[in-house]
Design an enzyme around this catalytic site. Structure first.
Site, mmCIF file in Angstrom:
data_model
loop_
_atom_site.group_PDB
_atom_site.id
_atom_site.type_symbol
_atom_site.label_atom_id
_atom_site.label_comp_id
_atom_site.label_asym_id
_atom_site.label_seq_id
_atom_site.Cartn_x
_atom_site.Cartn_y
_atom_site.Cartn_z
ATOM 1 C CG HIS A 122 -0.278 0.343 2.489
ATOM 2 N ND1 HIS A 122 0.329 -0.615 3.250
ATOM 3 C CD2 HIS A 122 -0.085 1.511 3.145
ATOM 4 C CE1 HIS A 122 0.859 -0.068 4.319
ATOM 5 N NE2 HIS A 122 0.633 1.234 4.284
HETATM 6 C C1 UD1 Z 1 -2.225 5.894 5.045
HETATM 7 C C2 UD1 Z 1 -0.954 6.483 5.659
HETATM 8 C C3 UD1 Z 1 0.130 5.428 5.693
HETATM 9 C C4 UD1 Z 1 -0.352 4.174 6.405
HETATM 10 C C5 UD1 Z 1 -1.658 3.694 5.775
HETATM 11 C C6 UD1 Z 1 -2.210 2.536 6.569
HETATM 12 C C7 UD1 Z 1 -0.565 8.882 5.268
HETATM 13 C C8 UD1 Z 1 0.183 9.882 4.467
HETATM 14 N N1 UD1 Z 1 -0.472 7.602 4.865
HETATM 15 O O1 UD1 Z 1 -1.912 5.545 3.718
HETATM 16 O O2 UD1 Z 1 1.252 5.931 6.395
HETATM 17 O O3 UD1 Z 1 0.631 3.182 6.277
HETATM 18 O O4 UD1 Z 1 -2.623 4.758 5.788
HETATM 19 O O5 UD1 Z 1 -3.098 1.773 5.829
HETATM 20 O O6 UD1 Z 1 -1.209 9.241 6.201
HETATM 21 N N2 UD1 Z 1 -9.067 4.824 0.338
HETATM 22 C C9 UD1 Z 1 -10.305 4.242 0.205
HETATM 23 N N3 UD1 Z 1 -11.002 3.968 1.355
HETATM 24 C C10 UD1 Z 1 -10.541 4.246 2.593
HETATM 25 C C11 UD1 Z 1 -9.290 4.860 2.705
HETATM 26 C C12 UD1 Z 1 -8.561 5.132 1.579
HETATM 27 O O7 UD1 Z 1 -10.765 3.961 -0.894
HETATM 28 O O8 UD1 Z 1 -11.237 3.967 3.588
HETATM 29 C C13 UD1 Z 1 -8.286 5.087 -0.896
HETATM 30 C C14 UD1 Z 1 -8.546 6.467 -1.491
HETATM 31 O O9 UD1 Z 1 -8.472 6.328 -2.885
HETATM 32 C C15 UD1 Z 1 -7.365 7.260 -0.989
HETATM 33 C C16 UD1 Z 1 -6.257 6.233 -0.946
HETATM 34 O O10 UD1 Z 1 -6.896 5.018 -0.560
HETATM 35 O O11 UD1 Z 1 -7.048 8.344 -1.828
HETATM 36 C C17 UD1 Z 1 -5.144 6.554 0.024
HETATM 37 O O12 UD1 Z 1 -5.650 6.762 1.337
HETATM 38 P P1 UD1 Z 1 -4.826 7.645 2.391
HETATM 39 O O13 UD1 Z 1 -5.461 7.565 3.718
HETATM 40 O O14 UD1 Z 1 -4.561 8.990 1.829
HETATM 41 O O15 UD1 Z 1 -3.422 6.952 2.440
HETATM 42 P P2 UD1 Z 1 -3.055 5.423 2.637
HETATM 43 O O16 UD1 Z 1 -2.366 4.972 1.401
HETATM 44 O O17 UD1 Z 1 -4.202 4.663 3.144
HETATM 45 N N1 UDP Z 2 -4.152 -5.368 8.549
HETATM 46 C C1 UDP Z 2 -5.438 -5.864 8.636
HETATM 47 N N2 UDP Z 2 -6.060 -6.240 7.478
HETATM 48 C C2 UDP Z 2 -5.449 -6.177 6.262
HETATM 49 C C3 UDP Z 2 -4.131 -5.655 6.201
HETATM 50 C C4 UDP Z 2 -3.523 -5.253 7.365
HETATM 51 O O1 UDP Z 2 -6.015 -5.975 9.715
HETATM 52 O O2 UDP Z 2 -6.065 -6.548 5.255
HETATM 53 C C5 UDP Z 2 -3.488 -4.956 9.796
HETATM 54 C C6 UDP Z 2 -2.149 -5.593 10.023
HETATM 55 O O3 UDP Z 2 -2.297 -6.854 10.635
HETATM 56 C C7 UDP Z 2 -1.448 -4.572 10.893
HETATM 57 C C8 UDP Z 2 -1.997 -3.271 10.386
HETATM 58 O O4 UDP Z 2 -3.202 -3.567 9.697
HETATM 59 O O5 UDP Z 2 -1.846 -4.714 12.247
HETATM 60 C C9 UDP Z 2 -1.005 -2.626 9.448
HETATM 61 O O6 UDP Z 2 -1.605 -1.595 8.780
HETATM 62 P P1 UDP Z 2 -1.126 -1.076 7.352
HETATM 63 O O7 UDP Z 2 -0.316 -2.125 6.683
HETATM 64 O O8 UDP Z 2 -2.325 -0.575 6.659
HETATM 65 O O9 UDP Z 2 -0.245 0.202 7.736
HETATM 66 P P2 UDP Z 2 1.236 0.431 8.251
HETATM 67 O O10 UDP Z 2 1.507 -0.469 9.387
HETATM 68 O O11 UDP Z 2 2.152 0.207 7.087
HETATM 69 O O12 UDP Z 2 1.241 1.875 8.611
#
Ligand code: UD1
Ligand code: UDP
Length: 365
Positions: A205
């Site tokens: 991601h």
């Molecule tokens: C965010 C965090 C990242 C973290 C991740 C955990 C920042 C800059 N990034 O990344 O550090 O590792 O969360 O998962 O804060 N979207 C949906 N539904 C949702 C949420 C997101 O469709 O419920 C899609 C949207 O297209 C959105 C994209 O995901 O634009 C990115 O979401 P965003 O929260 O901006 O960043 P993440 O990649 O999720």
């Molecule tokens: N996780 C989850 N379901 C998924 C993918 C991840 O519950 O489909 C959990 C995972 O076990 C961990 C956390 O989400 O506890 C990690 O989140 P993510 O990878 O989104 O973000 P990061 O840790 O890189 O910020």
């Protein structure tokens, strides 16, 4: 004493679960504010029910957007709720835009900030998370470090040792607490028809991988290469799904599934042959289950796992490189190390918040 906790993204719900319970046990009043950064039921709502986390007192509903506009909407909402609730502490987790907004809004209102998972560094300022960490740590009054390395990073940057508390990692607390339930309650292996030890669990991601079609293509091709001898299960983050669809990358052969709940995710981690990921949290969870990990990034913040032989960092430039690293990791075992504390991080955090509130108010500018 009021603690205003700011969460917004999936890993923050998981980190907040054990701490929230410890805060309640220690007699704090917690005001849980959800920024709305993640909003799909599968990325947000389900975790509250599954982890027994109280429903947020407020959801700001900021949704997705460019970094500036998303963070700005969070700041506006958080400032108002902090003015209304006048907390003794603002508690933030990790390195997302929600973390940054919580710390910035609080610091400007002279409310002490406590940062859980402080001191992590990738030393790569092209990562949005690195900017969020640097700013949040600078603004924090009390910095809870998960590892020795995180503490050393902060000391090297000049953070006074009196502000640093070596709590250990709250994700270990969560894995220990929810692990037995995952083993009992999750039927994900049966549902997907998986055999223990015969599949790779993958997650992708990170912006640097999803926003770059060459890197994303290399990752998907490397994972697909593995399907000649292993099943590859890929719970797809919505961001990754969008990028794969946009770039027209073929995923034939992979077991694509919707984002999973935490219990199913933990259960899959337990019996994977190898975990291949660019997630911060999942790298550690692989180690908690003593499963080898391949990190598909240029660097990692969790260097202790690389040093101990549990994690290989493989820049996702070619599919062949990723496939080779995963194959080489099957059956590999690292050293027996304990870099993340004893699973008592949440209790340590709650106890320190109680003791330090007066002292920390005195430390504010
Ligand atoms: C965010 C965090 C990242 C973290 C991740 C955990 C920042 C800059 N990034 O990344 O550090 O590792 O969360 O998962 O804060 N979207 C949906 N539904 C949702 C949420 C997101 O469709 O419920 C899609 C949207 O297209 C959105 C994209 O995901 O634009 C990115 O979401 P965003 O929260 O901006 O960043 P993440 O990649 O999720
Ligand atoms: N996780 C989850 N379901 C998924 C993918 C991840 O519950 O489909 C959990 C995972 O076990 C961990 C956390 O989400 O506890 C990690 O989140 P993510 O990878 O989104 O973000 P990061 O840790 O890189 O910020």
């Amino acid at each position: 004493m009021i603690v205003l906790t700011v969460v917004g993204a999936r890993p923050q719900f998981i980190k907040a679960a054990p701490v929230s319970q410890a805060l309640t046990e220690a007699g704090f009043e917690e005001v849980l504010v959800h920024t709305g950064q993640h909003y799909d039921e599968q990325m947000s709502g389900r975790f509250f029910a599954e982890l027994g986390l109280s429903a947020p007192a407020l959801n700001l509903g900021v949704g997705s957007g460019l970094h500036g506009e998303q963070t700005a909407r969070m700041l506006t909402g958080l400032e108002q709720v902090m003015l209304d609730r006048r907390p003794d502490w603002v508690l933030v987790y990790g390195d997302t835009n929600s973390t940054l907004a919580g710390a910035l809004a609080a610091a400007k209102l002279h409310v002490p900030v406590a940062h859980v998972e402080a001191g992590l560094r990738s030393f790569n300022r092209r990562m949005p998370e690195e900017i969020n960490r640097l700013v949040t740590d600078t603004l924090s009054t009390l910095l809870f470090t998960p590892t020795d390395l995180a503490r050393e990073n902060l000391l090297r940057e000049g953070v006074p040792s009196t502000r640093i508390c070596a709590s250990g990692d709250v994700m270990l607390d969560a894995a220990l607490h929810f692990g037995p339930r995952a083993r009992r309650e999750s039927a994900i292996l049966e549902r997907l028809g998986l055999v223990a030890g015969e599949y790779v669990l993958a997650t992708i991601h990170r912006a640097e991988n999803t926003d770059n079609s060459a890197r994303l293509g290399a990752i998907v091709s490397g994972l697909t290469d593995l399907t000649t001898d292993l099943r590859v299960v890929l719970p797809l983050h919505p961001r990754t799904k969008l990028s794969i669809d946009r770039a027209g990358i073929s995923t034939v052969g992979l077991d694509l599934v919707e984002p999973l709940g935490f219990l199913d995710m933990l259960r899959l981690e337990m019996d994977a042959a190898v975990i291949a990921t660019d997630s911060g949290g999942v790298q550690k969870e692989a180690f908690f289950q003593r499963v080898p990990c391949v990190t598909m990034r240029d660097e990692t913040e969790w260097l202790e796992l690389v040093d101990a032989g549990w994690n290989r960092v493989v820049p996702p430039t070619t599919g062949a490189g990723i496939a080779a690293a995963v194959r080489a990791s099957v059956g590999s075992v690292g050293r027996d190390v304990t870099p993340y504390g004893s699973g008592q991080a949440a209790a340590i955090i709650a106890s320190n918040l109680g003791q330090q509130v007066k002292k920390c108010k005195d430390m504010l500018p």
